[in-house]
Enzyme design. Sequence first.
Site, mmCIF file in Angstrom:
data_model
loop_
_atom_site.group_PDB
_atom_site.id
_atom_site.type_symbol
_atom_site.label_atom_id
_atom_site.label_comp_id
_atom_site.label_asym_id
_atom_site.label_seq_id
_atom_site.Cartn_x
_atom_site.Cartn_y
_atom_site.Cartn_z
ATOM 1 N N LYS A 145 17.824 -73.524 -65.373
ATOM 2 C CA LYS A 145 18.017 -72.213 -66.027
ATOM 3 C C LYS A 145 19.384 -72.176 -66.708
ATOM 4 C CE LYS A 145 17.714 -67.267 -64.853
ATOM 5 N NZ LYS A 145 17.497 -66.300 -63.761
ATOM 6 N N SER A 199 13.681 -63.054 -64.488
ATOM 7 C CA SER A 199 14.405 -63.544 -65.644
ATOM 8 C C SER A 199 14.298 -65.057 -65.846
ATOM 9 C CB SER A 199 15.879 -63.176 -65.529
ATOM 10 O OG SER A 199 16.467 -63.839 -64.426
ATOM 11 N N SER A 242 13.850 -62.689 -59.784
ATOM 12 C CA SER A 242 13.869 -63.515 -61.001
ATOM 13 C C SER A 242 13.333 -64.933 -60.860
ATOM 14 C CB SER A 242 15.296 -63.584 -61.556
ATOM 15 O OG SER A 242 15.607 -62.369 -62.169
#
Lengths: 92, 467
Positions: free
Chosen positions: B72, B147, B171
Site C-alpha cells: 500500500k 482504503s 481499511s
Amino acid sequence: MNLKEEIKKILELVRLSEKEEKKYFEHFPKIIDFFKKIDELDLKDEKPFFYLEHLKTELRKDNPEEFENKELIFKNSPKFKGNFFITESPIE
Amino acid sequence: MSEIKRIISLYKNKEQLPSEVIKKYLEKARKNEFNSFISFNEKVLEQAEELDKKVKEGKIKGRLFGIPVSIKDNILIKGLKCTCASKILENYIAPYDATVIERLKKEGALITGKTNMDEFAMGSSNEYSAFGPASNPFDKERVPGGSSGGSAISVSADEAPLSLGSDTGGSIRLPASFCGVYGLKPTYGAVSRYGLVAFASSLDQIGPFAKYIEDVEILFDVIKGKDEKDKTSAYYPEREIKPSYLLKIGVLKDSFSDKVEDEIKTSLEEFIKLLEKEKIAEFKEFEMESFEYAIAVYYIVACAEASSNLARYDGVLYGFKLKGNNLWDMYEKTRTEGFGEEVKRRIMLGAFVLKSGYYEEYYVKAQKVRTKILKEFLKNLEEFDLLLMPVSPTLPFKKGEKLKDPISMYLSDIFTVSINLAGLPAIAFPFKLSKQGLPVGFQFVSKFFTEKLFFEVLKKIEKIIHG
C-alpha cells in the site's frame, strides 16, 4: 459563535483557505449532529480510554546518531549544497 | 493451499526462476486494468535476477524467497515514491524502509509496486485517491472497498500473490471482503508501525492480504513482533493455540438488523449452518450496547488524531508547495490545493472536536465510550472463542453511490470500526459469491494476540468450502 463562524475559525486553525467554507457547510452540521449520538449513553461510571494494558510505555535514551542516507533525503529537494537544502523564498 | 509454498517449490525443483515468476505478475499488474497500482518498483526485475543465481546454486533461503508482494502506498520503501494517494506527497521519495519492509526483504520477498488507496487511508471505497478511483475486479462499475483497495485488487486479480495494507477502521477487511480475499487486522501493537504514514496512531495497524489462509499466516509471522523503532509495538507472545473440538462462536445480533442487506444475512445463516453441520462450532447470539455508537466514536477519535498527524504537511517539510504572499498564505494555499476534500473534511472535524469548549463534549466522551466498547468485547470473549459478524452491511456498491453523502460512506464501516477502537485482532474471509457474482465475506474477532486461532479455524473452513 454560530456554526458558520465556527467553520471559518476552524479553517483558519488548520491552515485551510476560507474560500472552502461553502464546500463544507453542507455536510459539517450533519456530521456534528451525528457525533452527538453518543450523548444517549450513560457514561458516568466510565473512564476515558488511555492505552491498551498489554502495551507498556517505554522511553528510549536520546542518543544522537549519524543518518547515513542523506542522498535519499536530498532526492526530495530540487536543489542542495553540502548538507543544506536550497529553497525558494516561501513568499512572493 | 499456499501460493507461497507452490512458488518456492517451483524454485526448489528448478522449474521456474524468480525473474520468470515476477514477469508473469508484473505483466498483469502493469496493464493496471483496475487502477490498482500507483507506481512500480523499477528495480524488481534486477533484484529477481539476483535471486535467479541463488536458485541455480541451490541456495534458496527465506520464508518469502522470490515471492512478489505489493505494498500500500502509505508504507515507506527506501528509494521509492510514497504518495499516500495525495497530491501533497506526489513526489515524495522515502529515505528509509518501514520495519515491515525490512522484514520482508530479509526473507527474500520481491516488492513489485505501490498500490492505490484512499488519500491518507481516509475512505471506504478507494474513490478518494488523487490518482483516480480503483475498480472492483468482479464488476468494474463497483468499488473495491477502501482504503487499501489497490492491495486487495492486486491479490484478487492475480497481480500479486501477497500484499500489505493498513487498517485504521476497516481499511484491510472491507476491501478484502469486497474483492473476495483474506485480510487480517492484527492486534494493536502486534506489527510495527515504523514507516507507516500516520493517520490515527492509536488505531492504525499494518496487515496482510492473500488468497489462502496459510499465506496470511506466513506473511503475518514475517512482519509481527517487537520493534525498537516503534514503542507501541509489543513482544508477540509465542504460544500454542489449538482450537477446541467444538468452538463456541458468538454472532453479533446486529448482523441481522434491517440495515444489513438480505443476501448478506441469508449467506451468514448459510455459513452458520455449514459450520454446525460439520461440527466445527456451535453458535449463540450476543449483543453489544455500544455497537451503534461506534461509528460516531471512531470518527471523533480518528479525525482528532488525523488533524494532529497531518499538521506536518505545510509546504515546508514535504514536496508540494504553492507560493503565497506571506508564510501563512503559503501554508493555506499549499494545504488547500494539496489535500483532497475528504481529508480536509476530516482535518476540520478533528480540529472541531479538540477545540476548547468542545473537547469534553466530544473527544473525552468518545474516549469513555471507547472504554465501554473494549469492556463489552472482552466480556463477550470470555464466553466465546470467536465472535462472528459481517464485514460490511452491503455488497460492493456502485462507484459514486455514496460520494455525495459522507455519513452514508462512514456507515460502510459500521461492523469494522469498533474492533480498531478496542485494539483486537480481526480477519475478513471470503465465503461465496452473491447472485450477482459479487464476493460475500464475514469476519472473526478474537482475544488479543490470538491470530493463530483464526489461522487454524479458517484452514478447516477453507478445506470444507474449497476441498
